[in-house]
Design a protein around this motif. Structure first.
Motif, PDB file in Angstrom:
ATOM      1  N   ARG A   1      10.956  -8.251   0.776  1.00 26.48           N
ATOM      2  CA  ARG A   1      11.838  -8.193  -0.303  1.00 26.48           C
ATOM      3  C   ARG A   1      13.132  -8.317  -0.292  1.00 26.48           C
ATOM      4  NH1 ARG A   1       9.689  -3.679  -1.760  1.00 26.48           N
ATOM      5  NH2 ARG A   1       8.085  -4.089  -3.402  1.00 26.48           N
TER       6      ARG A   1
ATOM      7  N   THR B   1       5.972   0.279  -1.982  1.00 19.74           N
ATOM      8  CA  THR B   1       7.430   0.349  -2.516  1.00 19.74           C
ATOM      9  C   THR B   1       8.020   1.454  -1.018  1.00 19.74           C
ATOM     10  OG1 THR B   1       6.407   1.665  -3.714  1.00 19.74           O
ATOM     11  CG2 THR B   1       7.128   0.176  -4.054  1.00 19.74           C
TER      12      THR B   1
ATOM     13  N   LYS C   1      13.394  -2.829 -10.950  1.00 23.97           N
ATOM     14  CA  LYS C   1      12.515  -3.096 -10.397  1.00 23.97           C
ATOM     15  C   LYS C   1      11.235  -2.247  -9.348  1.00 23.97           C
ATOM     16  CE  LYS C   1      10.864  -6.253 -13.591  1.00 23.97           C
ATOM     17  NZ  LYS C   1      10.166  -6.506 -14.235  1.00 23.97           N
ATOM     18  N   PRO C   2      10.402  -1.716  -8.651  1.00 21.19           N
ATOM     19  CA  PRO C   2      10.051  -1.225  -7.204  1.00 21.19           C
ATOM     20  C   PRO C   2      11.217  -1.681  -5.873  1.00 21.19           C
ATOM     21  CG  PRO C   2       8.060  -2.101  -7.941  1.00 21.19           C
ATOM     22  CD  PRO C   2       9.862  -3.040  -9.071  1.00 21.19           C
ATOM     23  N   VAL C   3      11.988  -1.540  -5.463  1.00 18.43           N
ATOM     24  CA  VAL C   3      12.945  -2.653  -5.224  1.00 18.43           C
ATOM     25  C   VAL C   3      13.998  -1.095  -3.976  1.00 18.43           C
ATOM     26  CG1 VAL C   3      15.032  -4.014  -4.450  1.00 18.43           C
ATOM     27  CG2 VAL C   3      13.551  -4.442  -6.221  1.00 18.43           C
ATOM     28  N   PRO C   4      13.521  -0.334  -3.207  1.00 18.88           N
ATOM     29  CA  PRO C   4      14.880   0.353  -2.681  1.00 18.88           C
ATOM     30  C   PRO C   4      16.326  -0.032  -2.504  1.00 18.88           C
ATOM     31  CG  PRO C   4      12.535   0.313  -1.584  1.00 18.88           C
ATOM     32  CD  PRO C   4      12.376  -0.960  -2.202  1.00 18.88           C
ATOM     33  N   ARG C   5      17.647   0.701  -2.470  1.00 23.35           N
ATOM     34  CA  ARG C   5      18.385   0.208  -2.463  1.00 23.35           C
ATOM     35  C   ARG C   5      18.868  -0.068  -1.180  1.00 23.35           C
ATOM     36  NH1 ARG C   5      21.678   3.888  -6.310  1.00 23.35           N
ATOM     37  NH2 ARG C   5      19.924   3.934  -7.715  1.00 23.35           N
TER      38      ARG C   5
ATOM     39  N   ARG D   1       0.745  -6.798  -4.801  1.00 20.96           N
ATOM     40  CA  ARG D   1       2.156  -6.400  -4.602  1.00 20.96           C
ATOM     41  C   ARG D   1       2.671  -5.498  -4.183  1.00 20.96           C
ATOM     42  NH1 ARG D   1       1.452  -3.331 -10.983  1.00 20.96           N
ATOM     43  NH2 ARG D   1       1.536  -5.582 -11.805  1.00 20.96           N
ATOM     44  N   LEU D   2       4.093  -5.682  -3.470  1.00 19.12           N
ATOM     45  CA  LEU D   2       4.859  -5.208  -2.069  1.00 19.12           C
ATOM     46  C   LEU D   2       4.702  -3.272  -2.767  1.00 19.12           C
ATOM     47  CD1 LEU D   2       8.094  -7.493  -1.724  1.00 19.12           C
ATOM     48  CD2 LEU D   2       5.872  -7.251  -0.302  1.00 19.12           C
TER      49      LEU D   2
END
Lengths: 293, 310
Positions: B14, B7, B107-111, B4-5
């Motif tokens: 990503r 965060t 999802k664990p995606v920073p904006r 997993r990437l």
């Protein structure tokens, strides 16, 4: 040491600003709730009661005006808290240009999955939601039920410990609705925590361990479903193979009867729907009474 | 199960996943169909004579090639800028309206990853589109140069010019054909379109409608094109030798800081069309300026977007 709750909401307040002339609105007012790992929790309330805002605060999509939300002990405004969460919004739309497999794969990649593990997980998810045959079809041609199922597949792709479902069966036909219900029960069986809000009270009653009733932004009642729906001032006696004369005797003097078999004794339950209506109407009348004063 | 990437603050991988998805989205939206009429236009230019061109006897036969280049570069500029605005303005509001953004940000995606990914996706598609248009321009210009050169050679020979003089005349024509300098002009338009995409990205983070984003971006595009003129008027002495006032100076400074100066990019493109000397250093300077503008607008977009509620 006690187990860290899957979801912890502490005195959550969310205000939305109004126009220049004022008229701001408090969507969520001091709501607190706690969901234990492995539990299925249903948040119910009328339209505009603050269900979705509470859910969005838990997911970090809105910032609390006051209070806090945490997922497995991690502040839900932080991105890393979402590693353990899968979310299915109401009436989800995904990129229509992607196929079912590409969609699940895209969300898996966002969670850092890749290679053979991702491929295997995509296959597993499509099988779980019954969309293996539609794996190469673009989402443009999907029905609402299929979109809901692909939504569930993307929510589960990274194997989250918490799944948040906003009206998971909205607009889905009874068969599709049943399939989604079965999937939720399957998640429950696998120990995954489910936090859902729904208008389908019967379904909530069928699958939830605990419920919270929210009305005008306030949590008006919360607790174990069995406790909430039981009527403490009544007693229910279930008899099997009781002859008519026994029933007559029971009607006259139950405690003197010595024929037939008393199978169980317990508390009869109202439907969740009745409870829901009672709570919301009571809250409404209380609010009216306060405003009249 | 997965590697997993993290965060962290920003994950290039990503952002790359989102960029690739954006490219796929735009490609499947069939945006490259726009290239068909452009290809026709470029090929059609082969058979189009400028009104002032009076054949090889004219004093500057390379005018025809300059017109060819100007039209091609102008088309590329128009297409890339409009494409940058419209595609960027449609993508983010589209994701919000469709609630696709909910599922991505849950999802664990920073904006920042999301914004950079979207921008990179649009810029990648612009790059591919411009590459295709560039190839078309170079091929058509090559044949046009050959034709004009041959025509000029025949004419000069017929009126009795010497071989060396004919060769010099033809060399002058060929210098207006495909060259590295011309590529600099294409690159300048690509840089400009990338900045416009970053501007549209910033506007789309706070705009409430696609129409507003498009209109505002076009406005900034126009202001960017004329801001050097405005700055000149505000910072230099007026017609009667009057020094610009404090308000004028402040206004001029704000304009030059907020709005990109597209005149710089246009002048490189004009120079490329005229086959003027453009140094590598000039292009590096332009690239650096582009990076600076894009970085500033992306950071501003991030500031706005990081607090945005859905």
């Amino acid at each position: 040491m006690s187990e860290v709750p899957a979801v912890q909401v502490n005195r959550l307040v969310k205000d939305f600003k109004g126009s220049f002339r004022g008229g701001g609105i408090r969507a969520v007012d001091e709501v607190s709730l706690s969901i234990a790992p492995g539990e299925v929790y249903g948040l119910i309330g009328p339209n505009g009661s603050g269900k979705s805002t509470t859910m969005k605060a838990v997911l970090g999509l809105v910032k609390p005006t006051a209070g806090s939300c945490a997922i497995f002990g991690r502040d839900s405004s932080k991105v890393d808290s979402r590693m353990e969460v899968g979310f299915l919004p109401e009436n989800p739309y995904f990129y229509k240009h992607l196929s079912a497999a590409e969609t699940v794969s895209f969300y898996g990649k966002l969670c850092g999955m890749r290679g053979a593990a991702l491929k295997a997980r995509v296959n597993e998810m499509l099988e779980l939601v019954g969309l293996e045959e539609a794996r190469h079809r673009r989402l443009r041609g999907f029905s609402k039920g299929m979109l809901q199922r692909i939504g569930l597949a993307q929510a589960l792709v990274q194997d989250p410990r918490l799944v948040v479902l906003d009206e998971p069966t909205a607009g889905v036909d009874p068969t599709g609705s049943r399939q989604i219900r079965d999937l939720i029960l399957d998640l429950k069986g696998r120990g995954i925590t489910v936090f859902l809000c729904s208008h389908l009270l019967e379904q909530v009653q069928e699958i939830c361990d605990r419920v919270g009733i929210i009305h005008r932004g306030k949590m008006v009642n919360e607790g174990n479903l069995e406790e909430l729906t039981s009527m403490q001032d009544r007693t229910e006696i279930i008899l099997q193979d009781a002859p008519p004369e026994l029933l007559e005797q029971i009607r006259n003097l139950v405690d003197q009867a010595n024929k037939g078999e008393l199978v169980s004794e317990g508390h009869p339950r109202s439907s969740l729907e009745s409870l829901f209506l009672k709570e919301t109407i009571e809250a409404e009348s209380k609010q009216k009474a306060v405003s009249v004063k | 199960m997965s590697d997993r990437l993290g965060t962290s603050f920003f994950s290039p991988r990503r952002a790359g996943i989102i960029a690739l998805s954006t490219v796929t989205q735009l490609v499947r939206m069939k945006v490259f169909y726009f290239l068909a009429p452009i290809a026709l236009l470029f090929v059609g230019l082969q058979f189009f004579d400028v009104f002032w061109y009076e054949g090889p006897e004219a004093s500057q036969p390379q005018q025809e090639l300059m017109m060819h280049k100007n039209l091609c570069l102008g088309t590329m500029m128009l297409f890339s800028s409009l494409f940058a605005i419209v595609s960027t303005a449609l993508l983010i509001p589209g994701d919000i309206e469709d609630r696709t953004l909910y599922t991505i940000l849950c999802k664990p995606v920073p904006r920042l990853d999301y914004l950079v990914g979207k921008l990179l996706g649009v810029i990648s598609v612009i790059f591919v589109a411009m590459l295709v248009m560039d190839i078309l321009m170079v091929v058509t210009l090559h044949y046009r140069t050959q034709a004009v050169s041959a025509e000029l050679g025949e004419y000069l020979g017929a009126i009795g010019w010497g071989e060396e003089e004919v060769r010099q005349g033809q060399a002058e024509v060929v210098s207006h054909g495909p060259s590295l300098i011309l590529q600099y002009g294409v690159l300048a338009h690509f840089f400009k379109a990338s900045i416009i995409a970053a501007v549209a990205l910033l506007i789309s983070t706070f705009s409430t409608s696609t129409l507003f984003t498009i209109a505002s971006s076009v406005m900034i595009w126009i202001i960017g094109a004329v801001q050097s003129l405005a700055r000149e008027g505000l910072f230099t002495k007026g017609e009667y030798g009057v020094e610009p006032g404090m308000v004028d100076r402040i206004l001029g400074t704000i304009i030059s800081l907020v709005f990109p100066d597209f005149q710089l990019f246009e002048s490189v493109s004009d120079g490329a069309a005229r086959a003027m000397e453009i140094g590598v250093f000039d292009m590096l300077h332009l690239g650096g300026l582009t990076f600076f503008y894009i970085a500033i607008y992306t950071v501003l977009s991030w500031f706005v977007f990081s607090d945005k509620e859905f």
